[in-house]
Design a protein around this motif. Structure first.
Motif, PDB file in Angstrom:
ATOM      1  N   PHE A   1       0.406 -13.812  -2.451  1.00 16.19           N
ATOM      2  CA  PHE A   1       0.572 -14.125  -1.034  1.00 16.19           C
ATOM      3  C   PHE A   1      -0.013 -12.995  -0.182  1.00 16.19           C
ATOM      4  O   PHE A   1      -0.700 -13.243   0.810  1.00 16.19           O
ATOM      5  CB  PHE A   1       2.053 -14.348  -0.722  1.00 16.19           C
ATOM      6  N   ARG A   2       0.243 -11.762  -0.580  1.00 15.66           N
ATOM      7  CA  ARG A   2      -0.306 -10.613   0.145  1.00 15.66           C
ATOM      8  C   ARG A   2      -1.833 -10.625   0.101  1.00 15.66           C
ATOM      9  O   ARG A   2      -2.484 -10.363   1.107  1.00 15.66           O
ATOM     10  CB  ARG A   2       0.229  -9.313  -0.448  1.00 15.66           C
ATOM     11  N   GLU A   3      -2.403 -10.930  -1.058  1.00 17.60           N
ATOM     12  CA  GLU A   3      -3.861 -10.985  -1.196  1.00 17.60           C
ATOM     13  C   GLU A   3      -4.457 -12.121  -0.373  1.00 17.60           C
ATOM     14  O   GLU A   3      -5.532 -11.978   0.208  1.00 17.60           O
ATOM     15  CB  GLU A   3      -4.242 -11.125  -2.663  1.00 17.60           C
ATOM     16  N   ALA A   4      -3.765 -13.252  -0.318  1.00 16.40           N
ATOM     17  CA  ALA A   4      -4.253 -14.382   0.479  1.00 16.40           C
ATOM     18  C   ALA A   4      -4.274 -14.025   1.959  1.00 16.40           C
ATOM     19  O   ALA A   4      -5.185 -14.430   2.687  1.00 16.40           O
ATOM     20  CB  ALA A   4      -3.383 -15.612   0.237  1.00 16.40           C
ATOM     21  N   LEU A   5      -3.284 -13.271   2.414  1.00 19.14           N
ATOM     22  CA  LEU A   5      -3.261 -12.848   3.818  1.00 19.14           C
ATOM     23  C   LEU A   5      -4.396 -11.876   4.122  1.00 19.14           C
ATOM     24  O   LEU A   5      -5.031 -11.966   5.171  1.00 19.14           O
ATOM     25  CB  LEU A   5      -1.906 -12.215   4.161  1.00 19.14           C
ATOM     26  N   VAL A   6      -4.651 -10.971   3.193  1.00 17.46           N
ATOM     27  CA  VAL A   6      -5.765 -10.030   3.379  1.00 17.46           C
ATOM     28  C   VAL A   6      -7.076 -10.805   3.420  1.00 17.46           C
ATOM     29  O   VAL A   6      -7.967 -10.508   4.221  1.00 17.46           O
ATOM     30  CB  VAL A   6      -5.771  -8.967   2.265  1.00 17.46           C
ATOM     31  N   GLY A   7      -7.195 -11.825   2.577  1.00 17.55           N
ATOM     32  CA  GLY A   7      -8.399 -12.653   2.569  1.00 17.55           C
ATOM     33  C   GLY A   7      -8.635 -13.381   3.881  1.00 17.55           C
ATOM     34  O   GLY A   7      -9.773 -13.655   4.256  1.00 17.55           O
ATOM     35  N   LYS A   8      -7.561 -13.696   4.594  1.00 15.89           N
ATOM     36  CA  LYS A   8      -7.681 -14.339   5.902  1.00 15.89           C
ATOM     37  C   LYS A   8      -7.805 -13.329   7.038  1.00 15.89           C
ATOM     38  O   LYS A   8      -7.889 -13.709   8.199  1.00 15.89           O
ATOM     39  CB  LYS A   8      -6.476 -15.246   6.154  1.00 15.89           C
ATOM     40  N   GLY A   9      -7.761 -12.031   6.715  1.00 14.44           N
ATOM     41  CA  GLY A   9      -7.880 -10.992   7.730  1.00 14.44           C
ATOM     42  C   GLY A   9      -6.590 -10.730   8.486  1.00 14.44           C
ATOM     43  O   GLY A   9      -6.611 -10.244   9.608  1.00 14.44           O
ATOM     44  N   ILE A  10      -5.463 -11.020   7.862  1.00 14.71           N
ATOM     45  CA  ILE A  10      -4.155 -10.836   8.494  1.00 14.71           C
ATOM     46  C   ILE A  10      -3.466  -9.642   7.844  1.00 14.71           C
ATOM     47  O   ILE A  10      -3.354  -9.562   6.622  1.00 14.71           O
ATOM     48  CB  ILE A  10      -3.282 -12.100   8.329  1.00 14.71           C
ATOM     49  N   THR A  11      -3.009  -8.719   8.665  1.00 14.21           N
ATOM     50  CA  THR A  11      -2.244  -7.578   8.167  1.00 14.21           C
ATOM     51  C   THR A  11      -0.820  -8.036   7.942  1.00 14.21           C
ATOM     52  O   THR A  11      -0.218  -8.673   8.797  1.00 14.21           O
ATOM     53  CB  THR A  11      -2.264  -6.421   9.188  1.00 14.21           C
ATOM     54  N   ARG A  12      -0.282  -7.723   6.796  1.00  7.69           N
ATOM     55  CA  ARG A  12       1.061  -8.215   6.467  1.00  7.69           C
ATOM     56  C   ARG A  12       2.104  -7.127   6.665  1.00  7.69           C
ATOM     57  O   ARG A  12       1.831  -5.951   6.461  1.00  7.69           O
ATOM     58  CB  ARG A  12       1.101  -8.736   5.046  1.00  7.69           C
ATOM     59  N   CYS A  13       3.264  -7.570   7.051  1.00  9.79           N
ATOM     60  CA  CYS A  13       4.418  -6.683   7.219  1.00  9.79           C
ATOM     61  C   CYS A  13       5.589  -7.360   6.517  1.00  9.79           C
ATOM     62  O   CYS A  13       6.417  -8.018   7.142  1.00  9.79           O
ATOM     63  CB  CYS A  13       4.702  -6.448   8.701  1.00  9.79           C
ATOM     64  N   ILE A  14       5.594  -7.226   5.195  1.00  8.76           N
ATOM     65  CA  ILE A  14       6.602  -7.879   4.364  1.00  8.76           C
ATOM     66  C   ILE A  14       7.205  -6.816   3.455  1.00  8.76           C
ATOM     67  O   ILE A  14       6.491  -6.218   2.651  1.00  8.76           O
ATOM     68  CB  ILE A  14       5.973  -8.994   3.505  1.00  8.76           C
ATOM     69  N   PRO A  15       8.498  -6.552   3.566  1.00 11.58           N
ATOM     70  CA  PRO A  15       9.098  -5.568   2.657  1.00 11.58           C
ATOM     71  C   PRO A  15       9.141  -6.121   1.231  1.00 11.58           C
ATOM     72  O   PRO A  15       9.180  -7.327   1.018  1.00 11.58           O
ATOM     73  CB  PRO A  15      10.499  -5.366   3.222  1.00 11.58           C
ATOM     74  N   GLY A  16       9.135  -5.224   0.270  1.00 14.29           N
ATOM     75  CA  GLY A  16       9.180  -5.631  -1.127  1.00 14.29           C
ATOM     76  C   GLY A  16      10.582  -6.037  -1.543  1.00 14.29           C
ATOM     77  O   GLY A  16      11.579  -5.578  -0.984  1.00 14.29           O
ATOM     78  N   ARG A  17      10.636  -6.910  -2.542  1.00 16.10           N
ATOM     79  CA  ARG A  17      11.932  -7.289  -3.099  1.00 16.10           C
ATOM     80  C   ARG A  17      12.561  -6.082  -3.781  1.00 16.10           C
ATOM     81  O   ARG A  17      11.867  -5.159  -4.218  1.00 16.10           O
ATOM     82  CB  ARG A  17      11.760  -8.411  -4.123  1.00 16.10           C
ATOM     83  N   LYS A  18      13.852  -6.106  -3.896  1.00 16.25           N
ATOM     84  CA  LYS A  18      14.547  -4.973  -4.505  1.00 16.25           C
ATOM     85  C   LYS A  18      14.245  -4.881  -5.995  1.00 16.25           C
ATOM     86  O   LYS A  18      14.328  -3.813  -6.579  1.00 16.25           O
ATOM     87  CB  LYS A  18      16.042  -5.100  -4.260  1.00 16.25           C
ATOM     88  N   SER A  19      13.885  -5.995  -6.622  1.00 18.28           N
ATOM     89  CA  SER A  19      13.598  -5.986  -8.056  1.00 18.28           C
ATOM     90  C   SER A  19      12.173  -5.539  -8.370  1.00 18.28           C
ATOM     91  O   SER A  19      11.809  -5.420  -9.531  1.00 18.28           O
ATOM     92  CB  SER A  19      13.824  -7.383  -8.632  1.00 18.28           C
ATOM     93  N   ARG A  20      11.380  -5.266  -7.356  1.00 17.51           N
ATOM     94  CA  ARG A  20       9.985  -4.844  -7.554  1.00 17.51           C
ATOM     95  C   ARG A  20       9.954  -3.435  -8.136  1.00 17.51           C
ATOM     96  O   ARG A  20      10.698  -2.559  -7.707  1.00 17.51           O
ATOM     97  CB  ARG A  20       9.262  -4.884  -6.211  1.00 17.51           C
ATOM     98  N   ASP A  21       9.079  -3.228  -9.123  1.00 16.70           N
ATOM     99  CA  ASP A  21       8.977  -1.911  -9.773  1.00 16.70           C
ATOM    100  C   ASP A  21       8.402  -0.861  -8.838  1.00 16.70           C
ATOM    101  O   ASP A  21       8.905   0.243  -8.737  1.00 16.70           O
ATOM    102  CB  ASP A  21       8.100  -2.002 -11.024  1.00 16.70           C
ATOM    103  N   LYS A  22       7.303  -1.210  -8.165  1.00 16.85           N
ATOM    104  CA  LYS A  22       6.628  -0.273  -7.270  1.00 16.85           C
ATOM    105  C   LYS A  22       6.984  -0.630  -5.828  1.00 16.85           C
ATOM    106  O   LYS A  22       6.896  -1.794  -5.445  1.00 16.85           O
ATOM    107  CB  LYS A  22       5.117  -0.392  -7.491  1.00 16.85           C
ATOM    108  N   THR A  23       7.378   0.345  -5.040  1.00 13.31           N
ATOM    109  CA  THR A  23       7.745   0.063  -3.654  1.00 13.31           C
ATOM    110  C   THR A  23       6.509  -0.310  -2.839  1.00 13.31           C
ATOM    111  O   THR A  23       5.407   0.166  -3.101  1.00 13.31           O
ATOM    112  CB  THR A  23       8.442   1.273  -2.999  1.00 13.31           C
ATOM    113  N   VAL A  24       6.730  -1.151  -1.857  1.00 15.04           N
ATOM    114  CA  VAL A  24       5.652  -1.627  -0.993  1.00 15.04           C
ATOM    115  C   VAL A  24       5.832  -0.991   0.380  1.00 15.04           C
ATOM    116  O   VAL A  24       6.929  -1.013   0.943  1.00 15.04           O
ATOM    117  CB  VAL A  24       5.692  -3.162  -0.881  1.00 15.04           C
ATOM    118  N   LYS A  25       4.754  -0.442   0.916  1.00 10.81           N
ATOM    119  CA  LYS A  25       4.820   0.145   2.252  1.00 10.81           C
ATOM    120  C   LYS A  25       4.641  -0.945   3.296  1.00 10.81           C
ATOM    121  O   LYS A  25       3.816  -1.845   3.134  1.00 10.81           O
ATOM    122  CB  LYS A  25       3.747   1.209   2.417  1.00 10.81           C
TER     123      LYS A  25
END
Length: 129
Positions: free
Chosen positions: A55-79
């Motif tokens: 989903f994040r990659e699809a938004l970048v492909g459309k030229g949209i900057t995303r502001c979505i926090p990562g899930r708590k179960s994610r291994d690597k934190t998302v800025k």
């Protein structure tokens, strides 16, 4: 009957697009329908339910900057931009305004088509108020 309402709003919280899913379906699995119909935008604010790499990659492909926090179960934190994410309350206010309509808040209609029609009517009124 359990359903989830997904919405796209503009910067001031007016509803633009809706779609519904079954209540037990994960948010990001049905977000593919959301990506294809997004209007031109600079930013997309979403909650943790929309945290998926594709989903994040699809938004970048459309030229949209995303502001979505990562899930708590994610291994690597998302800025993400925490100051901008605080503006997501406008979306919650829009859902609160929709629930001012008793028919929508109580899920009075059993038919999905009639329920979505009631949401469309209420959102049209909300858009112009």
């Amino acid at each position: 009957m359990n359903t989830k309402l997904h919405a796209v709003t503009d910067t001031i919280g007016r509803p633009i697009r809706f779609f519904m899913t079954a209540g037990q379906v994960s948010d990001y699995t049905r977000a593919r329908a959301l990506v294809n119909g997004l209007p031109p935008a600079d930013w997309l604010l979403g909650d943790r339910g929309y945290d998926a790499d594709w989903f994040r990659e699809a938004l970048v492909g459309k030229g949209i900057t995303r502001c979505i926090p990562g899930r708590k179960s994610r291994d690597k934190t998302v800025k993400y931009d925490k100051r901008r994410y605080k503006r997501r309350n406008r979306i919650e206010v829009m859902f609160g305004r929709l629930k001012d309509w008793r028919r929508i808040a109580t899920r009075y209609d059993r038919s999905l088509k009639v329920f979505l029609s009631a949401i469309a009517l209420a959102s049209t009124v909300l858009f112009w108020l």
